[in-house]
Design an enzyme around this catalytic site. Structure first.
Site, PDB file in Angstrom:
ATOM      1  N   GLY A  13       0.647  -1.300   0.295  1.00 48.10           N
ATOM      2  CA  GLY A  13       0.716  -0.089   0.297  1.00 48.10           C
ATOM      3  C   GLY A  13       0.800   1.484  -0.207  1.00 48.10           C
ATOM      4  N   SER A  14       1.905   1.198  -0.458  1.00 45.66           N
ATOM      5  CA  SER A  14       2.736   2.542  -0.825  1.00 45.66           C
ATOM      6  C   SER A  14       1.863   3.461  -1.688  1.00 45.66           C
ATOM      7  CB  SER A  14       4.172   2.289  -1.218  1.00 45.66           C
ATOM      8  OG  SER A  14       4.488   1.730  -2.212  1.00 45.66           O
ATOM      9  N   ARG A  66     -16.349 -15.049  -9.650  1.00 44.73           N
ATOM     10  CA  ARG A  66     -14.923 -13.356  -9.613  1.00 44.73           C
ATOM     11  C   ARG A  66     -16.368 -12.017  -9.240  1.00 44.73           C
ATOM     12  NH1 ARG A  66      -9.951 -12.106 -11.128  1.00 44.73           N
ATOM     13  NH2 ARG A  66      -9.949 -14.866 -12.476  1.00 44.73           N
ATOM     14  N   MET A  91      -4.230  -7.221  -6.809  1.00 44.32           N
ATOM     15  CA  MET A  91      -3.529  -8.179  -7.912  1.00 44.32           C
ATOM     16  C   MET A  91      -5.199  -8.834  -7.728  1.00 44.32           C
ATOM     17  SD  MET A  91      -1.167  -7.236  -8.450  1.00 44.32           S
ATOM     18  CE  MET A  91      -0.257  -8.504  -8.437  1.00 44.32           C
ATOM     19  N   ASN A 108      -6.772   3.672 -12.292  1.00 41.76           N
ATOM     20  CA  ASN A 108      -5.562   2.309 -11.650  1.00 41.76           C
ATOM     21  C   ASN A 108      -4.103   3.119 -11.773  1.00 41.76           C
ATOM     22  OD1 ASN A 108      -4.450   0.003 -10.738  1.00 41.76           O
ATOM     23  ND2 ASN A 108      -4.225  -0.308 -12.849  1.00 41.76           N
ATOM     24  N   HIS A 110       0.112   1.735 -13.004  1.00 43.04           N
ATOM     25  CA  HIS A 110       0.915   0.727 -14.012  1.00 43.04           C
ATOM     26  C   HIS A 110       1.635   0.938 -14.039  1.00 43.04           C
ATOM     27  CE1 HIS A 110       1.154  -3.345 -15.752  1.00 43.04           C
ATOM     28  NE2 HIS A 110       2.299  -2.492 -16.893  1.00 43.04           N
ATOM     29  N   ASP A 146      -5.013  -3.568 -17.875  1.00 44.92           N
ATOM     30  CA  ASP A 146      -3.921  -2.270 -18.743  1.00 44.92           C
ATOM     31  C   ASP A 146      -4.061  -2.162 -19.235  1.00 44.92           C
ATOM     32  OD1 ASP A 146      -2.601  -3.146 -15.394  1.00 44.92           O
ATOM     33  OD2 ASP A 146      -1.506  -4.739 -17.077  1.00 44.92           O
TER      34      ASP A 146
END
Ligand code: GRF
Length: 202
Positions: A13-14, A66, A91, A108, A110, A146
């Site tokens: 969690g940085s 899911r 993830m 997000n 990436h 992504d």
């Protein structure tokens, strides 16, 4: 009125911490209202709880599909009246249902210059390809992994003696600056998702 933001994490969690730090400034247009993790032992969850932020653990293994997991996550987001969702080292591959439900309101980060090097082992991929610059990307989340329209990117040099770890460390420094800046753009309505692309305004 500050936007209510939820951060979804699976690990240390940085990036979450960098968003929390940015949101502690009075003029930042965001309040971090909720942190959700699919992993109960994620270090980031304890950090958020210690900071007084509402947290939820939604263990993916407890759900039969899911989409069932995604619906449980979404229920928490709706209950907390969340405006914007930030994925930060989350993830899990998202269902089409979840991506559609939060389309235009979910971003997000990436650790590559997308569309290069999607998925995992990103820095290995970059070193393998021999690129001389790498970096990070904040993008809108769409069903394809992504692949969403890009909001912001930052670059770093790749050094000839880099390992995946040294490159990751250099990229992460930029991630921690880029994610708050991109979130600010979205929260202030200066970027929006429109038929497959990010549209910017002043
Ligand atoms: C970051 O490199 C992020 O770009 C990627 O996963 C990593 C998460 O790190 N999606 P952290 O949990 O934010 O420290």
């Amino acid at each position: 009125m500050k936007k209510r933001v939820a951060i979804l994490i699976s690990g240390r969690g940085s990036n979450m911490r960098s968003l929390m730090a940015a949101a502690s400034a009075p003029d930042f247009p965001v309040e971090i209202a909720l942190v959700i993790s699919n992993i109960g032992s994620a270090a980031g969850i304890q950090f958020a709880a210690d900071a007084g932020i509402a947290t939820e653990i939604v263990p993916h293994k407890a759900y039969e599909s899911r989409e069932a997991f995604d619906r449980a996550v979404s229920a928490h987001l709706e209950e907390a009246k969340i405006d914007i969702v930030c994925l930060a080292g989350f993830m899990r591959i998202l269902s089409d249902w979840f991506a559609s439900r939060w389309q235009g309101r979910m971003i997000n980060i990436h650790p590559s210059l997308l569309p290069l090097f999607k998925g995992t082992h990103v820095h290995e991929q970059a070193l393998q390809a021999g690129v001389r610059v790498s970096g990070c990307t904040v993008h809108f989340v769409v069903p394809e992994l992504d692949a969403g329209p890009i909001i912001a990117q930052a670059t770093v040099p790749v050094e000839s003696d880099d390992t995946p770890e040294t490159l990751a460390t250099r990229v992460l420094v930029e991630e921690h600056k880029l994610y708050p800046a991109a979130l600010k753009l979205l929260a202030e309505g200066k970027v929006r998702l429109e038929v497959g692309r990010a549209v910017f305004s002043r």
